[in-house]
Every structure is written in structure tokens, then in C-alpha cells.
Write a protein that holds these residues in place. Structure first.
Motif, short mmCIF file in Angstrom:
data_model
loop_
_atom_site.label_atom_id
_atom_site.label_comp_id
_atom_site.label_asym_id
_atom_site.label_seq_id
_atom_site.Cartn_x
_atom_site.Cartn_y
_atom_site.Cartn_z
N UNK A 1 5.66 -10.63 6.19
CA UNK A 1 4.83 -11.22 5.26
C UNK A 1 5.15 -11.09 3.76
N UNK A 2 5.96 -9.91 3.59
CA UNK A 2 6.41 -9.69 2.23
C UNK A 2 7.82 -10.18 2.15
N UNK A 3 8.40 -10.29 3.26
CA UNK A 3 9.64 -10.93 3.22
C UNK A 3 9.52 -12.35 2.99
N UNK A 4 8.40 -12.94 3.65
CA UNK A 4 8.36 -14.59 3.23
C UNK A 4 7.87 -14.72 1.86
N UNK A 5 7.17 -13.84 1.50
CA UNK A 5 6.41 -14.01 -0.23
C UNK A 5 7.60 -14.00 -1.11
N UNK A 6 8.72 -12.89 -0.66
CA UNK A 6 10.04 -12.70 -1.55
C UNK A 6 10.57 -13.86 -1.55
N UNK A 7 10.68 -14.44 -0.32
CA UNK A 7 11.70 -15.77 -0.41
C UNK A 7 11.28 -16.85 -1.00
N UNK A 8 9.71 -17.18 -1.05
CA UNK A 8 8.84 -18.11 -1.46
C UNK A 8 9.01 -17.69 -3.17
N UNK A 9 8.94 -16.72 -3.61
CA UNK A 9 9.24 -16.35 -5.26
C UNK A 9 10.75 -16.55 -5.64
N UNK A 10 11.70 -16.29 -4.85
CA UNK A 10 12.98 -16.62 -5.18
C UNK A 10 13.26 -17.94 -5.49
N UNK A 11 12.61 -18.72 -4.64
CA UNK A 11 12.70 -20.24 -4.75
C UNK A 11 12.08 -20.67 -6.25
N UNK A 12 10.70 -20.11 -6.37
CA UNK A 12 9.86 -20.29 -7.38
C UNK A 12 10.45 -20.01 -8.64
N UNK A 13 11.10 -18.99 -8.61
CA UNK A 13 11.66 -18.23 -9.79
C UNK A 13 13.13 -18.29 -9.89
N UNK A 14 13.66 -19.28 -9.33
CA UNK A 14 15.34 -19.56 -8.92
C UNK A 14 16.10 -19.95 -10.45
N UNK A 15 15.26 -20.49 -11.31
CA UNK A 15 15.74 -21.08 -12.65
C UNK A 15 15.84 -19.88 -13.65
N UNK A 16 15.31 -19.02 -13.32
CA UNK A 16 15.01 -17.64 -14.21
C UNK A 16 15.77 -16.53 -13.67
N UNK A 17 15.94 -15.51 -14.38
CA UNK A 17 16.75 -14.52 -14.06
C UNK A 17 15.71 -13.20 -13.56
N UNK A 18 14.85 -13.64 -12.70
CA UNK A 18 13.82 -12.75 -12.23
C UNK A 18 14.39 -11.87 -11.18
N UNK A 19 14.20 -10.44 -11.06
CA UNK A 19 14.60 -9.74 -10.03
C UNK A 19 13.49 -9.58 -9.12
N UNK A 20 13.61 -9.74 -7.75
CA UNK A 20 12.45 -9.67 -6.85
C UNK A 20 12.82 -8.57 -5.84
N UNK B 1 10.76 -8.59 -13.77
CA UNK B 1 11.19 -8.09 -12.37
C UNK B 1 9.69 -8.01 -11.79
N UNK B 2 10.01 -8.35 -10.38
CA UNK B 2 8.61 -8.24 -9.35
C UNK B 2 9.02 -7.33 -8.33
N UNK B 3 8.24 -6.25 -8.06
CA UNK B 3 8.43 -5.45 -7.02
C UNK B 3 7.25 -5.45 -6.14
N UNK B 4 7.23 -5.94 -4.78
CA UNK B 4 6.35 -6.06 -3.85
C UNK B 4 6.23 -4.88 -2.91
N UNK B 5 4.95 -3.99 -3.08
CA UNK B 5 4.96 -2.88 -2.42
C UNK B 5 3.95 -2.77 -1.47
N UNK B 6 3.15 -3.64 -0.95
CA UNK B 6 1.97 -3.58 -0.20
C UNK B 6 1.86 -4.87 0.73
N UNK B 7 1.91 -4.51 1.93
CA UNK B 7 1.61 -5.41 3.01
C UNK B 7 2.64 -5.46 4.03
N UNK B 8 2.40 -6.37 4.93
CA UNK B 8 3.15 -6.19 6.18
C UNK B 8 4.71 -6.43 5.96
N UNK B 9 5.74 -6.18 6.30
CA UNK B 9 7.05 -6.36 6.28
C UNK B 9 7.38 -7.75 6.25
#
Length: 147
Positions: free
Chosen positions: A38-57, A28-36
Motif C-alpha cells: 500500500x505504501x508502494x502504491x501511495x508512493x507511485x501516486x504521489x510521484x505522479x502528483x508531484x512529478x512537476x516539482x522537485x519533491x523527494x518521496x 521531502x515526503x517520507x512514508x513510514x507507516x503502513x503495509x509495504x
């Protein structure tokens, strides 16, 4: 549940955060700090990075509750006298379930002192019910009959 907290000194950019999370590989990854945005972009990047795993972001808003569900099987190891014979399929194993740290063991009560610092004891209890009346009358009458 254990919560691990890691405090970043200064700020980490997207590449540093991605590399750090890749090393940890958390479920599980919970992003809690930052401008909305930028956090949305980081979330999208992490979703691509962890796409082959069952990681919740998740990117919750301030004060928004987050619920996480963890599916884990609990396994108990049979030890001592109970481990001497492999049970047949469907056979019931009866013993004491002892948890030490994150491990579970099933053992016979008589093995408890061997495999742990625990002991068993027997408790005997006697119930006394105060009663007066009829017993005195009956015993007095029986005494008269037998005299």
C-alpha cells in the motif's frame, strides 16, 4: 534544521493523504507507516502528483537510515554605517556577522549596540616571564662600570 511533526488521529486514506500533502507542498515526503504494498502504491501516486516539482518521496524500511540534503543560500543584509555606501564589485566588506533567528546581518563594530543587544570590549593582556640570572649579573657589572 527544523523537524515538524504532525500526528494523524485515526487513519488517513490515499486521497486524504494526497490532499494534505498537496496543501503542504513539502520538499521531502517520507512514508513510514503502513503495509509495504500500500505504501508502494501511495508512493507511485504521489510521484505522479508531484512529478512537476522537485519533491523527494521515500519509503524506508524499519530502522533504515534516511539522508536528506538541503541546498540553501545564506544571505546577509548589510546595515548601519556599512550600508551607507554600496561597495564596488570585488570590494571587500568587513564587519561583524550577527545571526538573529534565521536572519544574518553585517554591521560595523560600533553599530553593534544600536542594532542588537550585544556589545564589544577590548581585552589587554600582559605576559610576564619570570627570569633570573643574567640580568642581575649584567646590572651589577654596569653599576660597577659607571661608579
Amino acid at each position: 534544521m527544523q523537524v515538524h511533526y504532525i500526528s494523524f488521529s485515526a487513519h488517513a486514506d490515499s486521497a486524504q493523504t494526497s490532499a494534505f500533502l498537496e496543501e503542504l507542498n513539502p520538499p521531502n515526503i517520507i512514508l513510514v507507516h503502513g503495509e509495504a504494498n500500500e505504501m508502494g502504491r501511495l508512493k507511485q501516486k504521489l510521484m505522479t502528483q508531484f512529478a512537476d516539482r522537485n519533491t523527494k518521496i521515500l519509503t524506508p524500511k524499519n530502522c533504515q537510515s534516511v539522508e536528506m540534503y538541503f541546498n540553501s543560500q545564506k544571505m546577509a543584509k548589510t546595515i548601519g554605517k556599512l550600508a551607507e555606501k554600496t561597495p564596488e564589485v570585488g570590494e571587500t566588506v568587513s564587519g561583524l556577522l550577527v545571526k538573529k533567528g534565521f536572519t544574518y546581518q553585517i554591521m560595523a563594530p560600533e553599530d553593534l549596540h544600536v542594532f542588537s543587544q550585544l556589545t564589544t570590549t577590548n581585552v589587554t593582556q600582559r605576559i610576564t616571564i619570570p627570569y633570573s640570572g643574567a640580568f642581575n649579573v649584567i646590572s651589577h657589572r654596569l653599576k660597577q662600570i659607571y661608579e
